[in-house]
Scaffold this active site. Structure first.
Site, short mmCIF file in Angstrom:
data_model
loop_
_atom_site.label_atom_id
_atom_site.label_comp_id
_atom_site.label_asym_id
_atom_site.label_seq_id
_atom_site.Cartn_x
_atom_site.Cartn_y
_atom_site.Cartn_z
N GLU A 185 -19.86 -30.40 22.14
CA GLU A 185 -18.88 -31.25 21.46
C GLU A 185 -18.83 -32.62 22.14
O GLU A 185 -18.47 -32.73 23.30
CB GLU A 185 -17.49 -30.60 21.51
CG GLU A 185 -16.41 -31.45 20.84
CD GLU A 185 -15.01 -30.89 21.03
OE1 GLU A 185 -14.23 -30.96 20.08
OE2 GLU A 185 -14.70 -30.41 22.15
N GLU A 218 -5.31 -34.04 10.64
CA GLU A 218 -6.71 -33.60 10.78
C GLU A 218 -6.98 -32.48 9.78
O GLU A 218 -6.15 -31.58 9.61
CB GLU A 218 -6.99 -33.11 12.20
CG GLU A 218 -8.43 -32.64 12.40
CD GLU A 218 -8.71 -32.19 13.83
OE1 GLU A 218 -9.43 -31.17 13.99
OE2 GLU A 218 -8.22 -32.84 14.78
N GLU A 277 -10.02 -37.47 12.06
CA GLU A 277 -8.56 -37.62 12.02
C GLU A 277 -8.20 -38.90 11.28
O GLU A 277 -9.02 -39.83 11.18
CB GLU A 277 -7.99 -37.66 13.44
CG GLU A 277 -8.25 -36.39 14.22
CD GLU A 277 -7.96 -36.52 15.71
OE1 GLU A 277 -7.85 -35.48 16.39
OE2 GLU A 277 -7.86 -37.67 16.21
N ARG A 332 -16.95 -36.04 22.25
CA ARG A 332 -15.56 -36.32 21.88
C ARG A 332 -15.27 -37.82 21.69
O ARG A 332 -14.16 -38.19 21.34
CB ARG A 332 -14.63 -35.74 22.95
CG ARG A 332 -14.88 -34.25 23.18
CD ARG A 332 -13.96 -33.63 24.22
NE ARG A 332 -12.60 -33.54 23.69
CZ ARG A 332 -11.58 -34.27 24.11
NH1 ARG A 332 -11.77 -35.18 25.06
NH2 ARG A 332 -10.38 -34.12 23.59
N ARG A 344 -11.02 -31.14 29.12
CA ARG A 344 -11.05 -32.01 27.93
C ARG A 344 -11.02 -33.49 28.26
O ARG A 344 -10.95 -34.32 27.36
CB ARG A 344 -9.87 -31.66 27.00
CG ARG A 344 -10.02 -30.31 26.31
CD ARG A 344 -8.80 -29.97 25.46
NE ARG A 344 -8.94 -28.64 24.87
CZ ARG A 344 -9.39 -28.41 23.64
NH1 ARG A 344 -9.76 -29.40 22.88
NH2 ARG A 344 -9.48 -27.17 23.18
N ASP A 371 -29.20 -55.20 -6.22
CA ASP A 371 -29.52 -56.37 -5.41
C ASP A 371 -29.18 -56.09 -3.94
O ASP A 371 -28.03 -56.15 -3.53
CB ASP A 371 -28.74 -57.58 -5.92
CG ASP A 371 -29.00 -58.84 -5.11
OD1 ASP A 371 -29.87 -58.80 -4.22
OD2 ASP A 371 -28.32 -59.86 -5.36
N GLU A 398 -14.82 -33.44 13.13
CA GLU A 398 -13.37 -33.26 13.11
C GLU A 398 -12.69 -34.63 12.92
O GLU A 398 -12.11 -35.18 13.85
CB GLU A 398 -12.89 -32.60 14.41
CG GLU A 398 -13.50 -31.23 14.66
CD GLU A 398 -13.12 -30.66 16.02
OE1 GLU A 398 -12.32 -31.31 16.74
OE2 GLU A 398 -13.60 -29.57 16.37
N GLU A 413 -1.59 -33.86 13.55
CA GLU A 413 -2.14 -34.16 14.87
C GLU A 413 -1.04 -34.63 15.82
O GLU A 413 0.14 -34.61 15.48
CB GLU A 413 -3.27 -35.20 14.75
CG GLU A 413 -4.68 -34.60 14.85
CD GLU A 413 -4.95 -33.93 16.19
OE1 GLU A 413 -4.31 -34.29 17.19
OE2 GLU A 413 -5.80 -33.03 16.22
N HIS A 454 -14.35 -35.91 16.72
CA HIS A 454 -15.17 -35.09 17.61
C HIS A 454 -16.33 -34.49 16.81
O HIS A 454 -16.15 -34.06 15.66
CB HIS A 454 -14.35 -33.96 18.23
CG HIS A 454 -13.19 -34.44 19.04
ND1 HIS A 454 -12.19 -33.60 19.49
CD2 HIS A 454 -12.85 -35.68 19.47
CE1 HIS A 454 -11.30 -34.30 20.17
NE2 HIS A 454 -11.67 -35.56 20.16
#
Length: 450
Positions: A339, A202, A140, A341, A322, A54, A138, A195, A251
């Protein structure tokens, strides 16, 4: 690599493994795993695509007057859960959702099925000559202790930090058991570590094509929660469960292939990034404020996206830095990748990947030019400096993000109006519930003063 299982393979494995029940799994628009469990004697019916459910009972699917839905199992997703009892094991098949066609016609893919939406965007990539969109996620998560009733508390199970070992990292045994279970299910684990925040972990697994990667993310969440509970712990993929520490991200490393060629690599350029990579990157930047509603889809997501805790807040890119939204890892050749992030693990992976792929493809189609890389720490730049560099902010809250999504014609068309409208409606209700709630902070701040 695809397993290419046949119906005969599935039936044989079910018998050899003493499987008694099969979970036919799918994911709703909110990213929550749903399933219909059937006894093994109904397996043939399921493999005939005759199992129905359903759809009006699933948030964001359909109205009650159009509720019948079919489950179409993907045979390559067959796996037996290793933690189930030997005398009656449980297996699962991940399914696509179909809706009945007109009388006399075949069922058709359901426009609101997140897995189907990703497949549609992948078809667009194929029409452009790309044969694979690879994802390396990645995710976490945090581990909290359960109370005597088995309910989660806010007590962390360790005081560890980045890459710490036992005895500081008391989650190590649980994390190791998670890895062992994942490996039993066919995962190739690349790394497992503590982490930055206490109680935060992670586990990285090998990249895969987009559909398998998203299937793997959903399976990963299920395994983590199941094994954590066996250790008396509660695993949460909530992005920011605690104030004052880093939140949990997911990420996403991504690359586009044509056959065996990584189209993001070009050894002739200074950066060794191809024109396709730069155009894709430009598309990500162009649509970042809109796809954030899908990569960061809950109120709590925006408690993570704040300066000071390593999460990106600003729409920029860099080869090394970063602090921007997008980083280009140093690997080149077949490992060349972009990447992103900002995504967090509360995201529906199918919708998040579909939105980011559609954004990148739009950059390639329109031959967009990426801005200059930002190699400064954006967190210490003033607002005026960011404006001079043309660096925009990610949305500050869920309402702003959803509004941006609804105003992005490219993403609405790529994902389909049905899914976007139902997703936005649910998120507007969620935001309104949060907005009108009276929070403890308000009472602490204002009760005595006013």
């Amino acid at each position: 690599m695809s397993k290419n299982y046949t119906r005969k393979d599935i039936s044989k494995m079910a018998e050899e493994e003493n499987v008694k029940f099969i979970r036919l799994q799918f994911t709703d628009l909110q990213g929550v795993i749903k399933n219909v469990e059937i006894p093994v004697d109904q397996l043939e019916k399921a493999l005939d695509n005759k199992m129905m459910f359903d759809g009006s009972s699933i948030e964001g699917f359909v109205r009650i007057e159009e509720s019948d839905m079919y489950l179409y199992p993907d045979l390559d997703t067959w796996v037996v859960f290793p933690w189930t009892p030997e005398k009656g094991k449980v297996a699962r098949l991940i399914c696509d959702i179909y809706e009945p066609g007109e009388p006399g016609s075949e069922p058709t893919p359901f426009a609101g099925d997140p897995r189907g939406i990703l497949k549609r965007v992948l078809q667009e990539a194929e029409h452009m000559g790309f044969t694979a969109f690879n994802i390396g996620p990645e995710p976490e998560f945090f581990l909290f202790k359960n109370d005597e009733k088995g309910e989660p508390t806010l007590e962390l199970n360790d005081k560890g930090g980045y890459f710490d070992l036992a005895p500081t990292d008391l989650g190590e045994n649980c994390r190791r058991d998670i890895v062992l279970e994942l490996e039993d299910m066919g995962f190739e684990i690349e790394a497992s570590h503590h982490e930055v925040a206490p109680g935060q972990h992670e586990i990285d697994f090998e990249y895969a094509d987009a559909i398998k990667a998203c299937d793997d993310i959903q399976t990963f969440k299920l395994v983590v929660k199941t094994i954590a509970r066996k250790h008396g712990l509660h695993a949460t993929f909530m992005p920011k469960p605690l104030f004052g520490v880093n939140g949990s991200g997911m990420h996403c490393n991504m690359s586009l292939f044509k056959g065996k060629e990584n189209t993001f690599f070009d050894k002739k350029t200074d950066s060794q990034l191809s024109e396709t990579a730069m155009q894709f990157l430009a598309g990500i930047i162009e649509h970042a404020q809109a796809f954030t509603a899908l990569t960061n889809p809950i109120v709590n997501s925006y408690k993570r996206l704040v300066p000071g805790y390593e999460a990106p807040v600003y729409v920029a890119w860099s080869l090394r830095n970063r602090s921007p939204l997008i980083r280009i890892p140093s690997s080149r050749g077949l490992s060349t990748r972009i990447e992103v992030r900002s995504p967090d693990p509360s995201a529906n992976p199918y919708l998040a990947m579909a939105a980011m792929l559609a954004s990148g493809l739009d950059g390639v189609k329109r031959k967009l030019s990426a801005p200059e890389a930002t190699d400064r720490n954006i967190y210490v730049m003033s607002k005026e400096e960011r404006e001079e560099e043309g660096i925009k902010d990610l949305p500050a809250n869920l309402k702003e993000a959803v509004d941006n999504l609804l105003n992005d014609e490219i993403l609405v068309n790529a994902l389909g109006p049905h899914a976007v409208e139902h997703f936005a409606e649910a998120k507007e209700i969620e935001w309104d519930m949060f907005r009108t709630q009276v929070h403890p902070w308000e009472r602490e701040q204002y009760m005595s003063t006013y």
